[in-house]
Design a protein around this motif. Structure first.
Motif, PDB file in Angstrom:
ATOM      1  N   GLY A 260       1.664  14.738   2.754  1.00 42.39           N
ATOM      2  CA  GLY A 260       0.645  14.996   1.720  1.00 42.39           C
ATOM      3  C   GLY A 260       0.106  13.407   1.085  1.00 42.39           C
ATOM      4  N   GLY A 261       0.191  13.195  -0.088  1.00 44.63           N
ATOM      5  CA  GLY A 261      -0.646  12.005  -0.696  1.00 44.63           C
ATOM      6  C   GLY A 261      -0.099  10.791  -0.018  1.00 44.63           C
ATOM      7  N   MET A 262       1.378  10.676   0.194  1.00 45.20           N
ATOM      8  CA  MET A 262       1.846   9.436   0.881  1.00 45.20           C
ATOM      9  C   MET A 262       1.101   9.193   2.258  1.00 45.20           C
ATOM     10  N   ALA A 263       1.135  10.314   2.887  1.00 45.52           N
ATOM     11  CA  ALA A 263       0.469  10.233   4.359  1.00 45.52           C
ATOM     12  C   ALA A 263      -0.940   9.623   4.279  1.00 45.52           C
ATOM     13  N   GLN A 264      -1.668  10.158   3.122  1.00 41.12           N
ATOM     14  CA  GLN A 264      -3.170   9.879   3.091  1.00 41.12           C
ATOM     15  C   GLN A 264      -3.253   8.410   2.671  1.00 41.12           C
ATOM     16  N   PHE A 265      -2.115   8.015   1.890  1.00 42.85           N
ATOM     17  CA  PHE A 265      -2.171   6.703   1.381  1.00 42.85           C
ATOM     18  C   PHE A 265      -1.976   5.599   2.788  1.00 42.85           C
ATOM     19  N   LEU A 266      -1.076   6.119   3.430  1.00 38.70           N
ATOM     20  CA  LEU A 266      -0.756   5.435   4.524  1.00 38.70           C
ATOM     21  C   LEU A 266      -2.100   5.394   5.441  1.00 38.70           C
ATOM     22  N   VAL A 267      -2.796   6.370   5.705  1.00 42.63           N
ATOM     23  CA  VAL A 267      -3.841   6.357   6.537  1.00 42.63           C
ATOM     24  C   VAL A 267      -4.910   5.359   5.871  1.00 42.63           C
ATOM     25  N   THR A 268      -5.343   5.461   4.652  1.00 41.80           N
ATOM     26  CA  THR A 268      -6.328   4.531   4.146  1.00 41.80           C
ATOM     27  C   THR A 268      -5.746   3.108   4.195  1.00 41.80           C
ATOM     28  N   LEU A 269      -4.514   2.944   4.376  1.00 43.92           N
ATOM     29  CA  LEU A 269      -3.907   1.608   4.604  1.00 43.92           C
ATOM     30  C   LEU A 269      -4.343   0.945   5.670  1.00 43.92           C
ATOM     31  N   GLN A 270      -4.058   2.196   6.807  1.00 40.34           N
ATOM     32  CA  GLN A 270      -4.343   1.689   8.288  1.00 40.34           C
ATOM     33  C   GLN A 270      -6.054   1.430   8.329  1.00 40.34           C
ATOM     34  N   ASN A 271      -6.622   2.194   7.500  1.00 37.61           N
ATOM     35  CA  ASN A 271      -8.172   1.705   7.608  1.00 37.61           C
ATOM     36  C   ASN A 271      -8.610   0.412   7.129  1.00 37.61           C
ATOM     37  N   LEU A 272      -7.778  -0.413   6.309  1.00 35.41           N
ATOM     38  CA  LEU A 272      -8.093  -1.517   6.051  1.00 35.41           C
ATOM     39  C   LEU A 272      -8.141  -2.567   7.164  1.00 35.41           C
ATOM     40  N   PRO A 273      -9.034  -3.687   6.935  1.00 40.75           N
ATOM     41  CA  PRO A 273      -9.147  -4.529   8.198  1.00 40.75           C
ATOM     42  C   PRO A 273      -7.711  -5.598   8.294  1.00 40.75           C
ATOM     43  N   PHE A 274      -6.776  -5.034   8.597  1.00 38.35           N
ATOM     44  CA  PHE A 274      -5.488  -5.738   8.817  1.00 38.35           C
ATOM     45  C   PHE A 274      -5.685  -7.169   9.444  1.00 38.35           C
ATOM     46  N   GLY A 275      -6.230  -7.178  10.599  1.00 37.08           N
ATOM     47  CA  GLY A 275      -6.268  -8.543  11.229  1.00 37.08           C
ATOM     48  C   GLY A 275      -6.955  -9.611  10.276  1.00 37.08           C
TER      49      GLY A 275
END
Lengths: 414, 301
Positions: A260-275
């Motif tokens: 649900g919301g949590m998974a979505q949050f994690l997905v958006t987290l992964q979209n951030l330019p982490f490097g």
């Protein structure tokens, strides 16, 4: 040069070997993992209905008969049982609840009975449906064409935040950026303090144990100071490295259970330019640490015990504390405001202010270049000043140092 | 070994060293004497390159003192100190490596010293677990581990119990015999007098006296002698060839007189006394370093 390496090695090894270091190394990722678990658990509990729910409806007003529609996992069953009898069945069944609609439902609250506190999704669904039915009923009673109203209500406008980037448009999830920004700012703020204080304590230890004179008869005071700063800094980087690796693992494990919301949050987290964020974080941590730890070392050299450090610590940590407080209250909501931009340029405040801004992506390459250059200039400057104070301070005993005294030391010849 | 030339060191408010020049000969034991606060530690710090002089220069074996000499100097500061939480063996090796030894070399030498001074069981101990005397012993080892040519010891015997002080003294003498130059600094002048070949007296930032101990003391002799005799107390009427400074009666009918000669020699004294009494001893009075120091300071004031 060789001697600096020796000093770095000692500073690093003695610290890494300590039990506290290992404890911290595993405790933090465990906390992170635990936090994710907790969030996932809470999110699941409140937002999701995992098992089919049956709602017995006692409709004394007869206004809602047959109009409540079954939704996903929710089944409405009209009943004529008296309330007490219906409630009696609840004790044995968690997935059963009773909805009591009194005759005067507009003025007397509608009651919802269940064994456990019902989830918001369930009560929300009931509320929604009843509101719609009630307003339709009212409109019908007043001869308003509900079809027309329904049509009018279809004109729903939804604003979806899109960010225009070179790569095209993408969803701008402000929440994730905020979260990462604030987390980075807090982390950099705390670590500058923790490792800066470690440098200071190391200097005080050498001074109070009087080994300092033995050491600086072998190496230059500057070599000792630099070796200590770099050694402790490497301890910090090791700690971060371990945390990042362990946290990623922990999140991966924790994330599998998220939905649900949590998974979505994690997905958006992964979209951030982490490097990019990680690079900036490391850069600002290293330069910020070099800048502040030099000052901490100078303070350590000027005092005879840790209790005496207060008067010097305050002015040194002020800019950092100030930026930190501003960041977590105001700046994260206005990452590109003039105040935020200025603070991210001044070397003393930039590590925190910049880390708040970077996840939002609003920092131009020029801004970043200027800020980074100033950081390097800043730490070279503080190291120079600190080294001049340090070389005199470490040999001074029993003298209560004031800022005036420190200024005098600065101008001492070799 | 060391040529100290016209060293001036100015601190805010006072001058710690004022135009101090010294020569420390190779292979000798040199004593830097003077009361607390005279400037001894300032000079030692300059020799160790911890601080730099405002003017003047120091030559190490004829070469201007530089960073490369650090490895050839061993320094035991007055304020002793080691890392409290570090194991002794590891710490000694670290300090020796800072002085330029390799790890293997340092380990080997440390084993030798630990064995020599009965410290073998200390290797894994932390400094804070040791007694003060043991810490001092460890610090002494750290000072000499890298086999320095010049060993500088600031107040070396303070803090040692008599047994350990004697032990350390013997070690220092042995190192000296093997060729190391020793530089002592102390305010307790009597403690190093018998050890030193040469000394320098420092008083209020100035060197007021230096030279070989023998020469200095001989030059401060002033024709004073002690004579001890047994028999009835002699009466001096002024015809004797010396001046009587003091008379003290001792045990068993003995008397001691302190006399000062003017033109004549000790032989004349004996010639005069022999017929009169039984002489046990005649000894020339050589002033102690402490007396010389006090005399010198009084002279300056």
């Amino acid at each position: 040069m060789n001697k600096i390496l020796l000093i770095i090695q000692r500073e690093y090894v003695t610290r890494v070997r300590k039990k506290a270091f290992l404890v911290m190394m595993f405790a933090v990722p465990l906390l992170v993992a635990g936090m994710f678990k907790l969030i996932a658990y809470v999110a699941k509990d409140s937002d999701q209905i995992s098992k089919p729910q049956t709602v017995k409806v006692i409709d004394e007003s007869h206004q809602f008969e047959g109009k409540l529609k079954n939704a996903k996992n929710i089944q409405f069953v009209p009943t004529n049982e008296p309330l007490e009898q219906a409630k009696a069945g609840l004790k044995d069944n968690e997935d059963l609840s009773v909805l009591l609609i009194s005759k005067d439902y507009a003025h007397k609250p509608v009651q919802f009975f269940s064994k456990k506190k019902p989830s918001f999704t369930l009560t929300g669904e009931v509320e929604n449906q009843m509101n719609q039915i009630a307003s339709t009923n009212t409109m019908l009673a007043n001869h308003i064409d509900t079809a027309l109203i329904n049509k009018a209500q279809k004109n729903k406008v939804s604003v979806s935040a899109m960010e225009v980037t070179d790569a095209g448009t993408k969803d701008a999830d402000v929440g994730a950026s905020m979260g990462v920004g604030v987390a980075c700012a807090i982390l950099i703020y705390m670590s500058l303090f923790i490792y800066g204080a470690q440098v200071m304590r190391g200097v005080i230890e050498e001074k109070t144990s009087r080994i300092i004179e033995v050491i600086i008869s072998s190496v230059k005071p500057f070599q000792l100071m630099l070796g200590k700063i770099i050694g402790v800094g490497l301890v910090g980087l090791t700690q971060f490295g371990a945390w990042i690796i362990l946290s990623v693992l922990a999140t991966k494990i924790g994330g599998q259970h998220a939905s649900g919301g949590m998974a979505q949050f994690l997905v958006t987290l992964q979209n951030l330019p982490f490097g990019y964020i990680l690079f900036c974080f490391l850069f600002y941590f290293i330069t910020g640490y070099l800048l502040y730890s030099a000052l901490f070392a100078a303070v350590g050299s000027a005092v005879d015990s840790e209790t005496e450090t207060q008067q010097f610590m305050f002015p040194i940590t002020m800019p950092l504390l100030f930026t930190y407080l501003l960041s977590v209250t105001v700046l994260f909501r206005a990452p590109d405001s003039p105040l935020a931009v200025w603070l991210s340029m001044i070397p003393f405040t930039a590590p925190v202010a910049m880390m708040i801004r970077i996840p939002f992506g609003g920092v131009g390459p020029w801004e970043l270049a200027i800020s980074m250059t100033l950081m390097v200039v800043g730490f070279l400057f503080t190291t120079y000043v600190a080294a001049r104070i340090y070389r005199v301070g470490v040999l001074m005993y029993g003298k209560k140092a004031s800022f005036k005294e420190l200024a005098k030391w600065f101008f001492y010849k070799e | 070994m060391l040529s100290i030339r016209n060293i001036v060191k100015q601190y805010a408010g006072h001058r710690a060293l004022d135009d101090v020049s010294l020569e420390v000969e190779s292979g000798k034991i040199f004593g830097l004497l003077g009361p607390n606060g005279a400037g001894k530690t300032s000079l030692i710090r300059i020799i160790n390159q911890i601080t730099a002089p405002d003017s003047g220069e120091i030559l190490f074996n004829g070469v201007k003192l530089n960073q490369s000499h650090i490895e050839r100097i061993g320094y035991l500061p007055e304020e002793r100190g080691l890392y409290k939480k570090m194991e002794i063996g590891e710490q000694m090796i670290y300090l020796a490596r800072l002085k330029g030894l390799t790890r293997d070399d340092a380990t080997q030498k440390l084993k030798f010293w630990f064995k020599k001074l009965d410290m073998e069981s200390w290797w894994k101990k932390k400094i804070e677990e040791l007694s003060k005397g043991m810490q001092q012993k460890a610090q002494f080892v750290a000072t000499v581990l890298h086999e320095p040519d010049l060993i500088i010891l600031d107040e070396p015997f303070s803090g040692f119990d008599p047994v350990n002080a004697e032990l350390i003294k013997d070690e220092i003498l042995e190192l000296n015999r093997k060729g190391a130059t020793i530089l002592f600094s102390t305010h307790r002048m009597e403690s190093v007098e018998e050890l030193c070949d040469s000394i320098a007296l420092i008083h209020k930032s100035h060197k007021i006296l230096d030279g070989r101990v023998k020469h200095i003391r001989n030059s401060y002799k002033n024709e004073t002698y002690l004579v001890e005799y047994t028999g009835d107390q002699l009466a001096f009427d002024g015809s004797q060839p010396f001046e009587v400074i003091s008379e003290t009666a001792g045990e068993d009918n003995s008397n001691t007189i302190k006399i000062k000669l003017s033109d004549n020699s000790a032989n004349d004294v004996l010639q005069y006394l022999l017929p009169k009494t039984r002489i046990n001893m005649l000894q020339e009075v050589i002033p102690s370093m402490n007396e010389i120091f006090i005399e010198k300071v009084n002279l300056i004031n």
